[in-house]
Design an enzyme around this catalytic site. Structure first.
Site, mmCIF file in Angstrom:
data_model
loop_
_atom_site.group_PDB
_atom_site.id
_atom_site.type_symbol
_atom_site.label_atom_id
_atom_site.label_comp_id
_atom_site.label_asym_id
_atom_site.label_seq_id
_atom_site.Cartn_x
_atom_site.Cartn_y
_atom_site.Cartn_z
ATOM 1 C CB ILE A 126 -0.686 2.341 -3.939
ATOM 2 C CG1 ILE A 126 -1.868 2.814 -5.035
ATOM 3 C CG2 ILE A 126 -1.534 0.546 -3.895
ATOM 4 C CD1 ILE A 126 -3.149 3.121 -3.747
ATOM 5 C CD GLU A 127 2.259 -1.295 3.278
ATOM 6 O OE1 GLU A 127 3.102 -2.273 3.986
ATOM 7 O OE2 GLU A 127 1.547 -0.413 3.851
ATOM 8 C CB ILE A 128 2.655 -3.649 -3.919
ATOM 9 C CG1 ILE A 128 0.988 -2.939 -4.529
ATOM 10 C CG2 ILE A 128 2.078 -5.064 -3.788
ATOM 11 C CD1 ILE A 128 2.143 -2.698 -5.883
#
Length: 132
Positions: A126-128
């Protein structure tokens, strides 16, 4: 004129535990958990954010049609935020979420980003990302 698409409506994540996944995305990413009745009458679970959603399929009990190889942990997703990377770091630290990388500069669909990387309960990446 060629036929084109203009937006992503939803995507599907195959997961080991729908409740654990829903709890993570609700608590960590502030998504709304929605139970809905699908066209075939089954009750399904989705994660809503903005104008998009993520439908959750239980591993081994996926709905048809499905991906050729539906596998928990095979996704790599980038979510955009208007919050700063430092605010996200504090939030993730408070929730005991390990940051795998970041903040680091990246390039998104519309330009430069600053990104943090974490894993969800199935180890999806998961890339924020905040626009730079």
């Amino acid at each position: 004129m060629p036929q084109t698409v203009h937006a992503l409506d939803h995507l599907v994540l195959t997961v080991a535990d729908i409740d654990a996944t829903a709890q993570f995305y609700q608590t960590i990413l502030s998504m709304t958990v929605e139970r809905f009745t699908a066209a075939d009458g089954t009750i399904r679970t989705a994660l809503k954010f903005g104008d998009q959603k993520i439908n959750l399929h239980q591993a081994g009990q996926e709905f048809e049609p499905k991906a050729l190889r539906p596998t928990p942990g095979s996704a790599d997703l980038c979510f955009l935020t208007s919050s700063s990377p430092s605010a996200w770091k504090a939030h993730l630290d408070q929730n005991n979420i390990v940051i795998e990388d970041g903040p680091v500069p990246r390039t998104g669909a519309t330009g430069p980003l600053t990104s943090l990387y974490i894993r969800d309960p199935d180890a999806n990446l998961i890339e924020i990302s905040s626009p730079a």
